[in-house]
Motif scaffolding. Structure first.
Motif, PDB file in Angstrom:
ATOM      1  N   ASP A 251       0.832  -1.210   0.000  1.00  0.00           N
ATOM      2  CA  ASP A 251       0.000   0.000   0.000  1.00  0.00           C
ATOM      3  C   ASP A 251       0.868   1.261   0.000  1.00  0.00           C
ATOM      4  N   VAL A 252       1.807   1.314  -0.943  1.00  0.00           N
ATOM      5  CA  VAL A 252       2.742   2.429  -1.090  1.00  0.00           C
ATOM      6  C   VAL A 252       2.444   3.160  -2.388  1.00  0.00           C
ATOM      7  N   SER A 253       2.527   4.480  -2.385  1.00  0.00           N
ATOM      8  CA  SER A 253       2.202   5.263  -3.584  1.00  0.00           C
ATOM      9  C   SER A 253       3.174   4.952  -4.722  1.00  0.00           C
ATOM     10  N   LEU A 254       2.682   5.033  -5.963  1.00  0.00           N
ATOM     11  CA  LEU A 254       3.515   4.784  -7.136  1.00  0.00           C
ATOM     12  C   LEU A 254       4.716   5.724  -7.151  1.00  0.00           C
ATOM     13  N   LYS A 255       4.521   6.954  -6.729  1.00  0.00           N
ATOM     14  CA  LYS A 255       5.615   7.923  -6.716  1.00  0.00           C
ATOM     15  C   LYS A 255       6.774   7.418  -5.865  1.00  0.00           C
ATOM     16  N   GLU A 256       6.477   6.875  -4.677  1.00  0.00           N
ATOM     17  CA  GLU A 256       7.526   6.372  -3.794  1.00  0.00           C
ATOM     18  C   GLU A 256       8.120   5.075  -4.331  1.00  0.00           C
ATOM     19  N   VAL A 257       7.275   4.208  -4.900  1.00  0.00           N
ATOM     20  CA  VAL A 257       7.769   2.962  -5.494  1.00  0.00           C
ATOM     21  C   VAL A 257       8.757   3.263  -6.612  1.00  0.00           C
ATOM     22  N   ALA A 258       8.394   4.211  -7.475  1.00  0.00           N
ATOM     23  CA  ALA A 258       9.257   4.576  -8.602  1.00  0.00           C
ATOM     24  C   ALA A 258      10.601   5.129  -8.118  1.00  0.00           C
ATOM     25  N   ILE A 280       0.334   0.961  -4.367  1.00  0.00           N
ATOM     26  CA  ILE A 280       0.868  -0.250  -4.965  1.00  0.00           C
ATOM     27  C   ILE A 280       1.184  -1.271  -3.879  1.00  0.00           C
ATOM     28  N   THR A 281       0.764  -2.520  -4.094  1.00  0.00           N
ATOM     29  CA  THR A 281       1.159  -3.642  -3.248  1.00  0.00           C
ATOM     30  C   THR A 281       1.777  -4.681  -4.168  1.00  0.00           C
ATOM     31  N   ALA A 282       3.068  -4.927  -3.989  1.00  0.00           N
ATOM     32  CA  ALA A 282       3.768  -5.813  -4.906  1.00  0.00           C
ATOM     33  C   ALA A 282       5.005  -6.404  -4.258  1.00  0.00           C
ATOM     34  N   ASP A 283       5.397  -7.587  -4.727  1.00  0.00           N
ATOM     35  CA  ASP A 283       6.612  -8.252  -4.271  1.00  0.00           C
ATOM     36  C   ASP A 283       7.501  -8.463  -5.485  1.00  0.00           C
ATOM     37  N   PHE A 284       8.638  -7.753  -5.517  1.00  0.00           N
ATOM     38  CA  PHE A 284       9.538  -7.811  -6.667  1.00  0.00           C
ATOM     39  C   PHE A 284      10.737  -8.727  -6.406  1.00  0.00           C
ATOM     40  N   THR A 285      10.514  -9.803  -5.661  1.00  0.00           N
ATOM     41  CA  THR A 285      11.587 -10.723  -5.307  1.00  0.00           C
ATOM     42  C   THR A 285      12.138 -11.433  -6.537  1.00  0.00           C
ATOM     43  N   ASN A 286      13.478 -11.513  -6.594  1.00  0.00           N
ATOM     44  CA  ASN A 286      14.204 -12.255  -7.629  1.00  0.00           C
ATOM     45  C   ASN A 286      13.934 -11.770  -9.043  1.00  0.00           C
ATOM     46  N   GLY A 287      13.587 -10.544  -9.207  1.00  0.00           N
ATOM     47  CA  GLY A 287      13.366 -10.017 -10.548  1.00  0.00           C
ATOM     48  C   GLY A 287      14.410  -8.981 -10.920  1.00  0.00           C
ATOM     49  N   ASN A 288      14.693  -8.854 -12.229  1.00  0.00           N
ATOM     50  CA  ASN A 288      15.601  -7.794 -12.667  1.00  0.00           C
ATOM     51  C   ASN A 288      14.785  -6.549 -12.993  1.00  0.00           C
ATOM     52  N   ALA A 289      15.438  -5.499 -13.472  1.00  0.00           N
ATOM     53  CA  ALA A 289      14.748  -4.235 -13.720  1.00  0.00           C
ATOM     54  C   ALA A 289      13.634  -4.399 -14.758  1.00  0.00           C
ATOM     55  N   ASP A 290      13.923  -5.057 -15.858  1.00  0.00           N
ATOM     56  CA  ASP A 290      12.920  -5.232 -16.913  1.00  0.00           C
ATOM     57  C   ASP A 290      11.684  -5.961 -16.385  1.00  0.00           C
ATOM     58  N   GLU A 291      11.910  -7.066 -15.648  1.00  0.00           N
ATOM     59  CA  GLU A 291      10.789  -7.872 -15.155  1.00  0.00           C
ATOM     60  C   GLU A 291       9.965  -7.101 -14.126  1.00  0.00           C
ATOM     61  N   ASN A 292      10.632  -6.365 -13.277  1.00  0.00           N
ATOM     62  CA  ASN A 292       9.910  -5.636 -12.238  1.00  0.00           C
ATOM     63  C   ASN A 292       9.119  -4.451 -12.791  1.00  0.00           C
ATOM     64  N   ILE A 293       9.665  -3.767 -13.774  1.00  0.00           N
ATOM     65  CA  ILE A 293       8.915  -2.663 -14.397  1.00  0.00           C
ATOM     66  C   ILE A 293       7.725  -3.202 -15.169  1.00  0.00           C
ATOM     67  N   ASP A 294       7.892  -4.351 -15.822  1.00  0.00           N
ATOM     68  CA  ASP A 294       6.759  -4.993 -16.506  1.00  0.00           C
ATOM     69  C   ASP A 294       5.666  -5.347 -15.503  1.00  0.00           C
ATOM     70  N   ALA A 295       6.063  -5.861 -14.339  1.00  0.00           N
ATOM     71  CA  ALA A 295       5.089  -6.221 -13.305  1.00  0.00           C
ATOM     72  C   ALA A 295       4.376  -4.980 -12.786  1.00  0.00           C
ATOM     73  N   LEU A 296       5.119  -3.911 -12.616  1.00  0.00           N
ATOM     74  CA  LEU A 296       4.534  -2.660 -12.142  1.00  0.00           C
ATOM     75  C   LEU A 296       3.527  -2.121 -13.155  1.00  0.00           C
ATOM     76  N   ALA A 297       3.875  -2.162 -14.418  1.00  0.00           N
ATOM     77  CA  ALA A 297       2.972  -1.689 -15.480  1.00  0.00           C
ATOM     78  C   ALA A 297       1.694  -2.526 -15.516  1.00  0.00           C
ATOM     79  N   PHE A 298       1.830  -3.839 -15.319  1.00  0.00           N
ATOM     80  CA  PHE A 298       0.655  -4.725 -15.309  1.00  0.00           C
ATOM     81  C   PHE A 298      -0.297  -4.347 -14.181  1.00  0.00           C
ATOM     82  N   ILE A 299       0.257  -4.064 -12.992  1.00  0.00           N
ATOM     83  CA  ILE A 299      -0.568  -3.666 -11.843  1.00  0.00           C
ATOM     84  C   ILE A 299      -1.338  -2.383 -12.145  1.00  0.00           C
ATOM     85  N   LEU A 300      -0.707  -1.455 -12.868  1.00  0.00           N
ATOM     86  CA  LEU A 300      -1.320  -0.164 -13.174  1.00  0.00           C
ATOM     87  C   LEU A 300      -2.209  -0.203 -14.418  1.00  0.00           C
TER      88      LEU A 300
END
Length: 316
Positions: A251-258, A280-300
């Protein structure tokens, strides 16, 4: 009064009470000394403790206030009975003060200008950095060894499989059985660096994090955020390189996550202003930058366009 020992103070007070009950005159100087004693003792005493002490004494004295029982005593005793009761009450109150300071008041250690080592009763050693404060209850060590920390410190905890050692810091806690670790608190930034053994870090709004040696827990200065960073030595370069092992937001704002993602991956993230405060509520464990940004975009519900080190999140 500072140089008087407890027994000296006790004898002094008893002597004055004895004279007061027998109606001997107490000098102004002696009265002033009593007032100074009362003020100095009550200064650091908890008000609830005083109230409870008085209630316990009055309860103990209650049978003696029975009128039938008093009639069997001489007139002289009745004359001084309430003075004696008041003296006993004061004695128990002052006795409560001494017992509180001796047996209940926590020990507080403060490192003002330089590092200070604190040797605890269980054999643990705490090194306080300047400005740090450690509070240890008189009950330490108990079944669970608990201390409170303000500021930064290194803990070398005596091993005990049966008695966990818990450090309560500002908004988070660290639990161990025996290890060496460092706690850092700078403003909103919280961190635990583990050197030996294992620790469990609890932080509001995030799962419990278990650390191994050469790992660090941090919140990056953001509430309800937790990350684990590993420091592995690169033999060829003879350097210790940080690697982000896990990163979670609750439950963290996208601005702070970014902001956190940009600092850790050394990238730029561009997103629509209207979603900046989206939680945003998300767990970016074991992901690289590309994978984590893709996950973030999917959530949004957005799509990603990458241009070198810049990720552009936009509407589909």
């Amino acid at each position: 009064m500072k140089n008087l020992k407890y027994k000296d103070i006790q004898a002094f007070v008893f002597k004055l009470w004895e004279r007061e009950v027998s109606e001997e005159k107490i000098s102004e100087k002696e009265t002033d000394l009593l007032n100074q004693l009362k003020i100095s003792i009550e200064k650091n005493l908890d008000a609830n403790h005083i109230k409870e002490s008085k209630e316990r004494v009055l309860f103990s004295l209650e049978p003696y206030f029975n009128q039938t029982a008093i009639t069997y005593h001489s007139n002289g005793f009745r004359k001084y009975f309430y003075q004696i009761a008041a003296a006993i009450l004061l004695l128990f109150t002052l006795g409560g003060v001494f017992s509180y300071n001796t047996f209940f008041k926590p020990d507080v250690y403060f490192a003002e200008y330089a590092n200070q080592k604190v040797h605890l009763a269980d054999g643990s050693v705490v090194t306080l950095f300047p400005g740090a404060e450690l509070t240890v209850e008189k009950s330490f060590p108990a079944d669970t060894r608990v201390v409170n920390l303000k500021g930064d410190a290194v803990f070398s905890v005596a091993k005990s499989k049966k008695h966990p050692f818990i450090v309560h810091a500002d908004g988070f806690s660290t639990k161990v059985l025996g290890t060496v670790f460092k706690i850092t608190q700078t403003g909103n930034n919280k961190a635990v660096d583990l050197y030996e053994g294992k620790v469990a870090v609890s932080y509001a709004g995030t799962p419990i994090t278990f650390l191994k040696p050469h790992q660090k827990w941090t919140n990056f200065g953001v509430a309800r955020t937790a990350a684990v960073i590993s420091f592995k030595r690169e033999n060829k370069l003879n350097k210790t390189l940080p690697a982000l092992l896990s990163l979670s937001f609750n439950d963290v704002s996208l601005k702070e996550v970014a902001e956190v993602l940009q600092k850790n991956y050394n990238i730029n993230i561009i997103y629509p202003k209207e979603v900046a405060e989206k939680k945003i509520t998300a767990d970016f464990t074991n992901g690289n930058a590309d994978e984590n940004i893709d996950a973030l975009a999917f959530i949004l519900g957005l799509e990603v366009q990458k241009e070198k080190q810049t990720y552009i999140l936009k509407n589909k």
